[in-house]
Motif scaffolding. Structure first.
Motif, short mmCIF file in Angstrom:
data_model
loop_
_atom_site.label_atom_id
_atom_site.label_comp_id
_atom_site.label_asym_id
_atom_site.label_seq_id
_atom_site.Cartn_x
_atom_site.Cartn_y
_atom_site.Cartn_z
N ALA A 45 6.15 79.60 67.79
CA ALA A 45 4.81 78.99 67.81
C ALA A 45 3.97 79.37 66.60
O ALA A 45 2.83 78.93 66.47
N SER A 46 4.55 80.17 65.69
CA SER A 46 3.74 80.64 64.56
C SER A 46 3.63 79.60 63.45
O SER A 46 2.79 79.74 62.56
N SER A 47 4.49 78.58 63.46
CA SER A 47 4.44 77.61 62.35
C SER A 47 5.01 76.26 62.78
O SER A 47 5.53 76.12 63.89
N GLY A 68 6.93 84.52 69.09
CA GLY A 68 7.34 84.54 67.69
C GLY A 68 7.71 85.95 67.29
O GLY A 68 7.62 86.87 68.10
N ARG A 69 8.10 86.10 66.01
CA ARG A 69 8.50 87.43 65.55
C ARG A 69 7.35 88.17 64.89
O ARG A 69 7.37 89.39 64.78
N ASP A 70 6.34 87.41 64.43
CA ASP A 70 5.30 88.02 63.61
C ASP A 70 3.97 88.03 64.37
O ASP A 70 3.32 86.98 64.52
N ASN A 127 11.68 75.55 74.26
CA ASN A 127 12.55 76.28 73.33
C ASN A 127 12.50 75.55 71.99
O ASN A 127 13.22 74.56 71.78
N ASN A 128 11.62 76.03 71.11
CA ASN A 128 11.43 75.33 69.83
C ASN A 128 11.95 76.12 68.63
O ASN A 128 12.40 75.52 67.66
N ALA A 129 11.94 77.44 68.71
CA ALA A 129 12.27 78.27 67.53
C ALA A 129 13.65 77.92 67.01
O ALA A 129 14.57 77.62 67.77
N ALA A 192 26.63 75.21 60.03
CA ALA A 192 26.11 76.20 60.99
C ALA A 192 25.00 75.59 61.85
O ALA A 192 24.96 75.78 63.07
N TYR A 193 24.11 74.84 61.19
CA TYR A 193 22.96 74.26 61.89
C TYR A 193 23.42 73.16 62.86
O TYR A 193 23.05 73.17 64.05
N ALA A 194 24.22 72.22 62.34
CA ALA A 194 24.66 71.10 63.19
C ALA A 194 25.49 71.63 64.37
O ALA A 194 25.34 71.14 65.50
N TYR A 225 13.84 64.22 60.44
CA TYR A 225 13.11 65.13 59.55
C TYR A 225 11.62 65.23 59.89
O TYR A 225 10.97 64.23 60.18
N ILE A 226 11.10 66.46 59.87
CA ILE A 226 9.68 66.72 60.14
C ILE A 226 9.15 67.54 58.95
O ILE A 226 9.85 68.43 58.44
N ARG A 227 7.90 67.28 58.59
CA ARG A 227 7.29 67.97 57.44
C ARG A 227 6.87 69.40 57.83
O ARG A 227 5.74 69.64 58.22
N THR A 228 7.82 70.33 57.77
CA THR A 228 7.53 71.73 58.11
C THR A 228 8.20 72.63 57.06
O THR A 228 8.72 72.14 56.06
N ASN A 229 8.25 73.92 57.35
CA ASN A 229 8.91 74.85 56.42
C ASN A 229 10.37 75.09 56.76
O ASN A 229 10.97 76.06 56.29
N1 LIG Z 1 11.64 70.26 60.36
C1 LIG Z 1 12.59 69.40 60.66
O1 LIG Z 1 12.95 68.52 59.85
C2 LIG Z 1 13.24 69.45 61.99
C3 LIG Z 1 13.12 70.53 62.84
N2 LIG Z 1 13.78 70.55 64.02
C4 LIG Z 1 13.72 71.71 64.89
O2 LIG Z 1 12.38 72.02 65.19
C5 LIG Z 1 12.28 73.39 65.54
C6 LIG Z 1 11.08 74.00 64.83
O3 LIG Z 1 11.31 74.07 63.45
P1 LIG Z 1 10.20 73.75 62.35
O4 LIG Z 1 8.87 73.85 62.93
O5 LIG Z 1 10.60 72.52 61.68
O6 LIG Z 1 10.47 74.93 61.30
P2 LIG Z 1 9.64 76.26 60.95
O7 LIG Z 1 10.52 77.04 60.03
O8 LIG Z 1 8.28 75.93 60.49
O9 LIG Z 1 9.49 76.99 62.34
C7 LIG Z 1 10.53 77.69 62.92
C8 LIG Z 1 9.97 78.65 63.95
O10 LIG Z 1 11.06 79.33 64.56
C9 LIG Z 1 10.77 80.71 64.58
N3 LIG Z 1 11.98 81.53 64.48
C10 LIG Z 1 12.96 81.45 63.56
N4 LIG Z 1 13.90 82.39 63.77
C11 LIG Z 1 13.50 83.09 64.88
C12 LIG Z 1 14.02 84.21 65.59
N5 LIG Z 1 15.15 84.79 65.22
N6 LIG Z 1 13.34 84.66 66.66
C13 LIG Z 1 12.18 84.08 67.04
N7 LIG Z 1 11.61 83.04 66.40
C14 LIG Z 1 12.27 82.56 65.33
C15 LIG Z 1 9.89 80.95 63.37
O11 LIG Z 1 9.11 82.10 63.65
P3 LIG Z 1 8.77 83.25 62.57
O12 LIG Z 1 7.34 83.07 62.28
O13 LIG Z 1 9.05 84.50 63.31
O14 LIG Z 1 9.67 83.04 61.38
C16 LIG Z 1 9.06 79.69 63.31
O15 LIG Z 1 7.90 79.82 64.07
C17 LIG Z 1 13.61 74.02 65.16
O16 LIG Z 1 14.39 74.21 66.31
C18 LIG Z 1 14.25 72.97 64.27
O17 LIG Z 1 15.65 73.03 64.31
C19 LIG Z 1 14.54 69.49 64.44
C20 LIG Z 1 14.68 68.40 63.67
C21 LIG Z 1 14.04 68.28 62.39
#
Ligand SMILES: NC(=O)C1=CN([C@@H]2O[C@H](COP(=O)(O)OP(=O)(O)OC[C@H]3O[C@@H](n4cnc5c(N)ncnc54)[C@H](OP(=O)(O)O)[C@@H]3O)[C@@H](O)[C@H]2O)C=CC1
Ligand SMILES: CCCCCCCCCCCCCCCC(=O)OCC(=O)COP(=O)(O)O
Length: 311
Positions: A45-47, A68-70, A127-129, A192-194, A225-229
């Motif tokens: 939920a941090s990003s 989240g972790r942080d 479950n989003n992380a 790995a991801y797929a 694809y989503i506009r994130t990090n």
């Molecule tokens: N962006 C895209 O194009 C797409 C994204 N998705 C999926 O959406 C979901 C969210 O990703 P998105 O917002 O895009 O990417 P971000 O990198 O912005 O967010 C990922 C989040 O996952 C958390 N996270 C990563 N590793 C861990 C861990 N080991 N333990 C706990 N938390 C962890 C991060 O927290 P922390 O702050 O601790 O790093 C961060 O908040 C993912 O499951 C991704 O696969 C699916 C399809 C497309």
């Protein structure tokens, strides 16, 4: 052919389309699940998408547990949400936070206990992380394959299984997982991801069938694809951070729009949702209906995108 269509086929096709349309209309107007006051747990939920889901569910009146972790970044999200609460007529609640690393198996059970202590129950687990990966299989260390699986698959499964018994006891709850289009089709240089997302899809499909009898729906959401990090945070074959905003990510959907669709899927208790454009949707069907062509297209992509070092 004309006789065939004119005979029994045309009415059958029209009736099928009619039934399908009626079904879609019924689903559309079905009474949605209440989110106001519901305890909603969001991982990552941090990003990115997780943070936008936090915003959307908070505004809808959910009692949030943000994971989240942080700790400081999560606290920042809590502050942003509580500052925005004055803009809404809806009753809102100050979110709780639980800090843990999904990849650390020892901490997930403790985290689940902490999550349950916040409000005594969980109504919706999102479950989003997740973490992505960029790399050539020939040059990828096996530990990287395991690490991505540990976060995206085993961590998610461990948290779900730790929270599930309390939902089963109450005969109430809802499990959601953010998978990916790559949980349905595998594209080159994302092994790995797929693989982790395909495993996720399979696990939650099994879970859906097994827990339906307890009135606990399971929703798998597969975005494009989503506009994130996500690409910036992706790991490469040697375990280092990729650190680049890919064009595909930069031109992806706005995470706020995707978060709204997550809320809609929760309200409608949808089972499986693809949140992507025409091409990924066609690709998903092609993989099933014409695999030979799909594999040819993927091989051609692989040749164009990268050359292994030994060529
Ligand atoms: N962006 C895209 O194009 C797409 C994204 N998705 C999926 O959406 C979901 C969210 O990703 P998105 O917002 O895009 O990417 P971000 O990198 O912005 O967010 C990922 C989040 O996952 C958390 N996270 C990563 N590793 C861990 C861990 N080991 N333990 C706990 N938390 C962890 C991060 O927290 P922390 O702050 O601790 O790093 C961060 O908040 C993912 O499951 C991704 O696969 C699916 C399809 C497309
Ligand atoms: C209209 C004619 C269509 C013909 C279809 C041909 C097949 C084309 C292949 C399309 C591949 C789409 C891949 C989509 C991948 C995707 O959306 O992934 C989402 C993510 O999870 C992104 O993560 P990443 O780390 O890869 O950025």
């Amino acid at each position: 052919m004309e006789r065939f269509m004119g005979g029994g086929m045309l009415p059958l096709v029209l009736t099928s389309i009619g039934v399908l349309l009626l079904y879609r209309i019924l689903v559309h107007f079905r009474k949605g699940a209440h989110v106001q006051g519901a305890v909603v747990v969001i991982t990552g939920a941090s990003s990115g998408l997780g943070k936008e889901c936090a915003r959307v569910f908070h505004a809808a009146g959910a009692r949030l547990v943000l994971c989240g972790r942080d700790a400081s970044r999560l606290q920042q999200v809590v502050q942003e949400l509580t500052a925005s609460s004055t803009d809404t007529q809806q009753q809102t609640y100050t979110p709780s936070t639980v800090i843990f690393d999904l990849a650390d198996a020892d901490t997930v059970d403790r985290a689940a206990e902490e999550i349950l202590k916040c409000y005594g129950q969980v109504d919706v687990l999102i479950n989003n992380a997740g973490i992505s990966y960029r790399g050539n299989i020939l040059e990828t260390h096996i530990s990287v394959q395991r690490d991505v699986m540990e976060t995206n698959y085993f961590g998610t499964v461990a948290l779900t299984q730790a929270l599930l018994p309390s939902m089963v006891r109450r005969r109430s709850g809802h499990i959601v997982v953010i998978s990916s289009v790559q949980g349905k089709i595998a594209i080159p240089y994302r092994s790995a991801y797929a693989a982790s997302k395909h495993a996720t899809q399979a696990y939650f499909d099994c879970l859906r069938a097994e827990i339906e009898r307890y009135q606990i729906p399971v929703t798998v959401i597969s975005p494009g694809y989503i506009r994130t990090n996500l690409s910036v945070n992706a790991v490469t074959g040697d375990g280092s951070k990729y650190g680049v905003v890919d064009k595909t990510t930069a031109s992806g959907r706005d995470p706020r729009d995707v978060a709204q669709l997550v809320l809609k899927a929760v309200r409608q208790r949808s089972k499986d949702v693809i949140v992507a454009g025409l091409v990924p949707n066609v690709a998903v069907y092609l993989r099933t209906l014409w695999p030979a062509l799909f594999f040819k297209i993927m091989s051609s992509r692989a040749r164009k995108e990268q050359k292994p070092k030994d060529e």
